[in-house]
Design a protein around this motif. Structure first.
Motif, PDB file in Angstrom:
ATOM      1  N   TRP A 292      -9.804  17.350  -1.611  1.00  0.00           N
ATOM      2  CA  TRP A 292     -10.452  17.425  -2.915  1.00  0.00           C
ATOM      3  C   TRP A 292      -9.776  16.548  -3.954  1.00  0.00           C
ATOM      4  O   TRP A 292     -10.278  16.390  -5.050  1.00  0.00           O
ATOM      5  N   GLY A 293      -8.586  16.057  -3.633  1.00  0.00           N
ATOM      6  CA  GLY A 293      -7.845  15.232  -4.587  1.00  0.00           C
ATOM      7  C   GLY A 293      -7.384  16.013  -5.796  1.00  0.00           C
ATOM      8  O   GLY A 293      -7.274  15.467  -6.897  1.00  0.00           O
ATOM      9  N   LEU A 294      -7.123  17.295  -5.588  1.00  0.00           N
ATOM     10  CA  LEU A 294      -6.696  18.155  -6.699  1.00  0.00           C
ATOM     11  C   LEU A 294      -5.348  18.778  -6.371  1.00  0.00           C
ATOM     12  O   LEU A 294      -5.027  18.987  -5.198  1.00  0.00           O
ATOM     13  N   CYS A 295      -4.582  19.106  -7.404  1.00  0.00           N
ATOM     14  CA  CYS A 295      -3.346  19.829  -7.158  1.00  0.00           C
ATOM     15  C   CYS A 295      -3.701  21.304  -6.911  1.00  0.00           C
ATOM     16  O   CYS A 295      -4.812  21.752  -7.205  1.00  0.00           O
ATOM     17  N   ARG A 296      -2.732  22.037  -6.409  1.00  0.00           N
ATOM     18  CA  ARG A 296      -3.045  23.389  -5.920  1.00  0.00           C
ATOM     19  C   ARG A 296      -3.595  24.289  -7.017  1.00  0.00           C
ATOM     20  O   ARG A 296      -4.487  25.108  -6.770  1.00  0.00           O
ATOM     21  N   TYR A 297      -3.096  24.137  -8.245  1.00  0.00           N
ATOM     22  CA  TYR A 297      -3.568  25.008  -9.318  1.00  0.00           C
ATOM     23  C   TYR A 297      -4.993  24.662  -9.748  1.00  0.00           C
ATOM     24  O   TYR A 297      -5.834  25.538  -9.931  1.00  0.00           O
ATOM     25  N   GLN A 298      -5.242  23.356  -9.904  1.00  0.00           N
ATOM     26  CA  GLN A 298      -6.602  22.924 -10.273  1.00  0.00           C
ATOM     27  C   GLN A 298      -7.593  23.291  -9.176  1.00  0.00           C
ATOM     28  O   GLN A 298      -8.733  23.655  -9.456  1.00  0.00           O
ATOM     29  N   PHE A 299      -7.118  23.202  -7.930  1.00  0.00           N
ATOM     30  CA  PHE A 299      -7.972  23.592  -6.803  1.00  0.00           C
ATOM     31  C   PHE A 299      -8.354  25.059  -6.940  1.00  0.00           C
ATOM     32  O   PHE A 299      -9.517  25.434  -6.815  1.00  0.00           O
ATOM     33  N   ARG A 300      -7.376  25.898  -7.252  1.00  0.00           N
ATOM     34  CA  ARG A 300      -7.622  27.338  -7.391  1.00  0.00           C
ATOM     35  C   ARG A 300      -8.607  27.611  -8.522  1.00  0.00           C
ATOM     36  O   ARG A 300      -9.578  28.352  -8.360  1.00  0.00           O
ATOM     37  N   LEU A 301      -8.354  26.949  -9.671  1.00  0.00           N
ATOM     38  CA  LEU A 301      -9.226  27.164 -10.826  1.00  0.00           C
ATOM     39  C   LEU A 301     -10.667  26.781 -10.510  1.00  0.00           C
ATOM     40  O   LEU A 301     -11.603  27.531 -10.780  1.00  0.00           O
ATOM     41  N   LYS A 302     -10.802  25.601  -9.909  1.00  0.00           N
ATOM     42  CA  LYS A 302     -12.156  25.104  -9.639  1.00  0.00           C
ATOM     43  C   LYS A 302     -12.838  25.930  -8.562  1.00  0.00           C
ATOM     44  O   LYS A 302     -14.046  26.177  -8.622  1.00  0.00           O
TER      45      LYS A 302
ATOM     46  N   ARG B  53      -0.955  15.390 -11.529  1.00  0.00           N
ATOM     47  CA  ARG B  53       0.228  15.915 -10.857  1.00  0.00           C
ATOM     48  C   ARG B  53       0.410  15.221  -9.511  1.00  0.00           C
ATOM     49  O   ARG B  53      -0.560  14.921  -8.815  1.00  0.00           O
ATOM     50  N   GLY B  54       1.677  14.965  -9.148  1.00  0.00           N
ATOM     51  CA  GLY B  54       1.952  14.193  -7.940  1.00  0.00           C
ATOM     52  C   GLY B  54       2.245  15.023  -6.713  1.00  0.00           C
ATOM     53  O   GLY B  54       2.267  14.517  -5.592  1.00  0.00           O
ATOM     54  N   ARG B  55       2.533  16.308  -6.920  1.00  0.00           N
ATOM     55  CA  ARG B  55       2.897  17.149  -5.768  1.00  0.00           C
ATOM     56  C   ARG B  55       1.872  18.252  -5.573  1.00  0.00           C
ATOM     57  O   ARG B  55       1.205  18.657  -6.514  1.00  0.00           O
ATOM     58  N   GLY B  56       1.839  18.762  -4.340  1.00  0.00           N
ATOM     59  CA  GLY B  56       0.946  19.877  -4.048  1.00  0.00           C
ATOM     60  C   GLY B  56      -0.517  19.492  -4.162  1.00  0.00           C
ATOM     61  O   GLY B  56      -1.311  20.214  -4.746  1.00  0.00           O
ATOM     62  N   ILE B  57      -0.864  18.326  -3.618  1.00  0.00           N
ATOM     63  CA  ILE B  57      -2.244  17.838  -3.700  1.00  0.00           C
ATOM     64  C   ILE B  57      -2.987  18.228  -2.425  1.00  0.00           C
ATOM     65  O   ILE B  57      -2.480  18.027  -1.320  1.00  0.00           O
ATOM     66  N   LEU B  58      -4.178  18.784  -2.574  1.00  0.00           N
ATOM     67  CA  LEU B  58      -5.039  19.005  -1.409  1.00  0.00           C
ATOM     68  C   LEU B  58      -5.902  17.758  -1.275  1.00  0.00           C
ATOM     69  O   LEU B  58      -6.811  17.532  -2.076  1.00  0.00           O
ATOM     70  N   SER B  59      -5.578  16.963  -0.260  1.00  0.00           N
ATOM     71  CA  SER B  59      -6.133  15.611  -0.207  1.00  0.00           C
ATOM     72  C   SER B  59      -7.651  15.615  -0.059  1.00  0.00           C
ATOM     73  O   SER B  59      -8.313  14.677  -0.486  1.00  0.00           O
TER      74      SER B  59
ATOM     75  N   PRO C  20       0.801  -1.230   0.000  1.00  0.00           N
ATOM     76  CA  PRO C  20       0.000   0.000   0.000  1.00  0.00           C
ATOM     77  C   PRO C  20       0.833   1.279   0.000  1.00  0.00           C
ATOM     78  O   PRO C  20       0.320   2.339  -0.333  1.00  0.00           O
ATOM     79  N   THR C  21       2.114   1.199   0.378  1.00  0.00           N
ATOM     80  CA  THR C  21       2.924   2.425   0.401  1.00  0.00           C
ATOM     81  C   THR C  21       3.244   2.925  -0.996  1.00  0.00           C
ATOM     82  O   THR C  21       3.640   4.078  -1.169  1.00  0.00           O
ATOM     83  N   THR C  22       3.095   2.051  -2.005  1.00  0.00           N
ATOM     84  CA  THR C  22       3.361   2.477  -3.386  1.00  0.00           C
ATOM     85  C   THR C  22       2.287   3.440  -3.882  1.00  0.00           C
ATOM     86  O   THR C  22       2.546   4.264  -4.746  1.00  0.00           O
ATOM     87  N   VAL C  23       1.095   3.295  -3.317  1.00  0.00           N
ATOM     88  CA  VAL C  23      -0.026   4.114  -3.785  1.00  0.00           C
ATOM     89  C   VAL C  23       0.175   5.559  -3.380  1.00  0.00           C
ATOM     90  O   VAL C  23       0.525   5.858  -2.238  1.00  0.00           O
ATOM     91  N   LYS C  24       0.005   6.439  -4.353  1.00  0.00           N
ATOM     92  CA  LYS C  24       0.177   7.873  -4.086  1.00  0.00           C
ATOM     93  C   LYS C  24      -1.048   8.601  -4.602  1.00  0.00           C
ATOM     94  O   LYS C  24      -1.511   8.339  -5.702  1.00  0.00           O
ATOM     95  N   ASN C  25      -1.552   9.512  -3.792  1.00  0.00           N
ATOM     96  CA  ASN C  25      -2.691  10.297  -4.242  1.00  0.00           C
ATOM     97  C   ASN C  25      -2.204  11.345  -5.233  1.00  0.00           C
ATOM     98  O   ASN C  25      -1.418  12.214  -4.884  1.00  0.00           O
ATOM     99  N   ARG C  26      -2.665  11.235  -6.459  1.00  0.00           N
ATOM    100  CA  ARG C  26      -2.294  12.194  -7.487  1.00  0.00           C
ATOM    101  C   ARG C  26      -3.505  13.053  -7.811  1.00  0.00           C
ATOM    102  O   ARG C  26      -4.632  12.710  -7.449  1.00  0.00           O
ATOM    103  N   CYS C  27      -3.259  14.153  -8.519  1.00  0.00           N
ATOM    104  CA  CYS C  27      -4.354  15.045  -8.888  1.00  0.00           C
ATOM    105  C   CYS C  27      -5.316  14.291  -9.795  1.00  0.00           C
ATOM    106  O   CYS C  27      -4.899  13.704 -10.800  1.00  0.00           O
ATOM    107  N   THR C  28      -6.589  14.308  -9.461  1.00  0.00           N
ATOM    108  CA  THR C  28      -7.562  13.569 -10.268  1.00  0.00           C
ATOM    109  C   THR C  28      -7.850  14.284 -11.583  1.00  0.00           C
ATOM    110  O   THR C  28      -8.460  13.718 -12.488  1.00  0.00           O
ATOM    111  N   GLU C  29      -7.419  15.527 -11.674  1.00  0.00           N
ATOM    112  CA  GLU C  29      -7.688  16.301 -12.877  1.00  0.00           C
ATOM    113  C   GLU C  29      -6.513  16.253 -13.853  1.00  0.00           C
ATOM    114  O   GLU C  29      -6.690  16.064 -15.045  1.00  0.00           O
ATOM    115  N   THR C  30      -5.311  16.437 -13.333  1.00  0.00           N
ATOM    116  CA  THR C  30      -4.131  16.531 -14.196  1.00  0.00           C
ATOM    117  C   THR C  30      -3.130  15.410 -13.979  1.00  0.00           C
ATOM    118  O   THR C  30      -2.237  15.222 -14.801  1.00  0.00           O
TER     119      THR C  30
END
Lengths: 111, 103
Positions: free
Chosen positions: B79-89, B71-77, B59-69
């Motif tokens: 919403w499951g979005l990266c910071r930029y997509q979060f801002r846009l939405k 992206r692997g970093r800067g995810i707001l868990s 299970p440690t291999t699993v990483k929450n990535r942005c569901t929209e783009t």
């Protein structure tokens, strides 16, 4: 409380055993690890799988509803482009059958 | 379609499915390996079995990535979005309860 403190240790253990019998829990006076917490914990897989929202691909859609006879325009365009490129002699090269034919492997040998 | 799933997202999906499939067996081996009441030989064997699982079954291999783009970093868990997509939405008003701070 003071009455309990003056009790013999064996008596207290007896009490614990009785309590375990009544509430049907495991009698474990030494506090050994039994691995029960790994069995008791909820399974994380089902929620993990649902993380990404399900997206219907074109293939799945057309397979589910063949009566609609959907046309994937992007794919048609791609195939058309490939055919056009081939006509102009710009298609992909033929697969190499031996290492001599392969440009990449031939380069490696020279080094 | 918002994004063509990139390879890293596909890999993550594969890992998630495999973790789910092997989870019960893995749990059983962990429980045996951590059980101090069992003979040490049995516990050791269970630990060896745990080592045999593949990378994608842990299970440690699993990483929450942005569901929209993807992206692997800067995810707001939440919403499951990266910071930029979060801002846009959020600015579009697609995230209920999220408003831009002003004071």
């Amino acid at each position: 409380m003071s009455a309990l403190l003056t009790c013999a240790r064996s008596r207290l253990l007896e009490l614990t055993r009785l309590r375990c019998d009544i509430f049907s829990t495991l009698y474990n006076p030494l506090g050994l690890r039994t691995g029960a917490k790994y069995l008791r914990a909820r399974l994380r897989g089902p929620s993990m799988v649902q993380y990404y929202p399900k997206q219907l691909s074109f293939k799945e859609l057309s397979r589910a509803m063949p009566e609609l006879k959907l046309v994937n325009f992007e794919e048609e365009q791609r195939l058309f482009d490939v055919a056009e490129r081939k006509k102009r002699g710009k298609g992909a090269p033929k697969k190499a059958k031996s290492p001599e034919e392969s440009r990449r492997l031939a380069k490696k040998k020279r080094k | 379609m918002p994004f063509g799933k990139n390879a890293r997202v596909l890999r993550d999906i594969k890992a998630r499915v495999e973790v789910q499939d092997s989870e019960v067996l893995r749990r059983a081996y962990i429980a045996v390996a951590r059980n101090e009441t069992l003979p040490s030989q049995v516990r050791y064997q269970a630990q060896l079995q745990l080592n045999n699982f593949t990378k994608y079954q842990r299970p440690t291999t699993v990483k929450n990535r942005c569901t929209e783009t993807g992206r692997g970093r800067g995810i707001l868990s939440k919403w499951g979005l990266c910071r930029y997509q979060f801002r846009l939405k959020a600015l579009k008003g697609e995230l209920p309860g999220v408003v831009k701070a002003t004071w």
